[in-house]
Scaffold this active site. Structure first.
Site, PDB file in Angstrom:
ATOM      1  N   ASP A  24      -4.127  -5.937  -2.741  1.00  0.00           N
ATOM      2  CA  ASP A  24      -3.966  -6.300  -1.319  1.00  0.00           C
ATOM      3  C   ASP A  24      -4.784  -7.506  -0.863  1.00  0.00           C
ATOM      4  O   ASP A  24      -5.314  -7.516   0.266  1.00  0.00           O
ATOM      5  CB  ASP A  24      -4.304  -5.090  -0.435  1.00  0.00           C
ATOM      6  CG  ASP A  24      -3.392  -3.898  -0.684  1.00  0.00           C
ATOM      7  OD1 ASP A  24      -2.505  -3.996  -1.549  1.00  0.00           O
ATOM      8  OD2 ASP A  24      -3.579  -2.855  -0.026  1.00  0.00           O
ATOM      9  N   LYS A 129       3.525  -1.943  -1.530  1.00  0.00           N
ATOM     10  CA  LYS A 129       3.239  -0.499  -1.460  1.00  0.00           C
ATOM     11  C   LYS A 129       3.098  -0.071   0.005  1.00  0.00           C
ATOM     12  O   LYS A 129       2.362  -0.683   0.772  1.00  0.00           O
ATOM     13  CB  LYS A 129       1.970  -0.170  -2.255  1.00  0.00           C
ATOM     14  CG  LYS A 129       0.713  -0.877  -1.791  1.00  0.00           C
ATOM     15  CD  LYS A 129      -0.462  -0.470  -2.676  1.00  0.00           C
ATOM     16  CE  LYS A 129      -1.782  -0.993  -2.191  1.00  0.00           C
ATOM     17  NZ  LYS A 129      -2.149  -0.682  -0.801  1.00  0.00           N
ATOM     18  N   CYS A 162      -7.973   0.947  -0.060  1.00  0.00           N
ATOM     19  CA  CYS A 162      -6.864   0.833  -1.016  1.00  0.00           C
ATOM     20  C   CYS A 162      -7.314   0.737  -2.467  1.00  0.00           C
ATOM     21  O   CYS A 162      -6.606   1.200  -3.371  1.00  0.00           O
ATOM     22  CB  CYS A 162      -5.987  -0.353  -0.636  1.00  0.00           C
ATOM     23  SG  CYS A 162      -5.101  -0.054   0.909  1.00  0.00           S
TER      24      CYS A 162
HETATM   25  N1  TIU Z   1      -5.753  -2.529   1.586  1.00  0.00           N
HETATM   26  C1  TIU Z   1      -6.502  -1.713   2.325  1.00  0.00           C
HETATM   27  O1  TIU Z   1      -7.611  -1.372   1.967  1.00  0.00           O
HETATM   28  N2  TIU Z   1      -5.957  -1.286   3.551  1.00  0.00           N
HETATM   29  C2  TIU Z   1      -6.720  -1.002   4.658  1.00  0.00           C
HETATM   30  O2  TIU Z   1      -6.188  -0.643   5.704  1.00  0.00           O
HETATM   31  N3  TIU Z   1      -8.066  -1.153   4.516  1.00  0.00           N
HETATM   32  C3  TIU Z   1      -9.011  -1.022   5.505  1.00  0.00           C
HETATM   33  O3  TIU Z   1     -10.194  -1.079   5.167  1.00  0.00           O
HETATM   34  N4  TIU Z   1      -8.639  -0.887   6.764  1.00  0.00           N
END
Ligand code: TIU
Length: 220
Positions: A24, A129, A162
């Site tokens: 991500d 995802k 994530c």
């Molecule tokens: N990719 C991921 O970690 N999504 C989140 O929403 N992370 C946060 O720390 N908010």
């Protein structure tokens, strides 16, 4: 097998059966105006890992080892996004609403692209995802099994959300996971530290952790 100095003890991996998973590293989390900022976070911390993450990706590319990029991304009609997920957070901008980089966390929007310095190359896997974890509703486990991948090296954001979810899900599916500690980051430094400690405690209950320099030294 290549052996990396790691916590809680050396991590051994078979080249050719090991993939890098970059979680991500999309503008939504790393740049102002995205989903991370809409949740009230300071995104500047996350930008600092881009050079190390680029070097890590470069190491895998140089050896023709598999590189996988994930994005947290929802379909434009949000049919893959539970209402409970949309409702979370104090911020008025919610998933699917327009921000300065397009609709937040929606596939194909400008904010949903991987940051330019880490952009995927042709042949690398790109996984959209809908969940925090990389296996939910993606088919990734079957694809990795088809390739004979048994070991996964993790990078990306955020460490405790994530990345941790993905590493735990991978552990349950039998993969041996190594987290690269200077190629992952959180909006909350104490959460990053706690996550690394949790993953590696109890003899590596979830997996291993090491800085990029240790991997580089091991690979030679
Ligand atoms: N990719 C991921 O970690 N999504 C989140 O929403 N992370 C946060 O720390 N908010």
């Amino acid at each position: 097998m290549i052996q990396v100095k790691a916590e809680p003890y050396p991590y051994s991996f078979p080249p050719g059966q090991t993939a890098l998973v970059v979680i991500d590293m999309q503008r939504d989390f790393v740049e102002p105006g995205g989903f991370g900022a809409a949740l009230g976070n300071d995104v500047a911390r996350l930008q600092a890992i881009i050079p190390t993450t680029a070097a890590l990706i470069g190491l895998f590319r140089d050896r023709n080892w598999l590189v996988i990029h994930t994005r947290e991304a929802h379909l434009a009609d949000l049919s893959d996004c539970p209402p409970s997920k949309i409702a979370r957070g104090d911020a008025s901008p919610r998933i699917g609403k327009a921000g300065s980089m397009g609709r937040l966390l929606v596939r194909g929007e400008p904010g949903n692209q991987i940051v330019p310095d880490l952009a995927p190359l042709p042949g690398e896997w790109e996984i959209d995802k809908p969940g925090k974890g990389m296996f939910w509703s993606t088919g990734l486990h079957e694809a990795l099994r088809g390739m004979g991948i048994t070991h996964l090296v993790f990078a990306g954001v955020t460490t405790e959300v994530c990345v941790q979810t993905s590493m735990r899900e991978a552990n349950d599916r039998g993969y041996e996971g190594l987290l690269i500690t200077d190629a992952t980051e959180s909006y909350f430094p104490e959460f990053k530290a706690a996550t690394i400690a949790m993953l590696t405690a109890q003899g590596g209950i979830v997996g291993w952790a090491a800085p990029f320099s240790a991997l580089k030294e091991a690979v030679g």
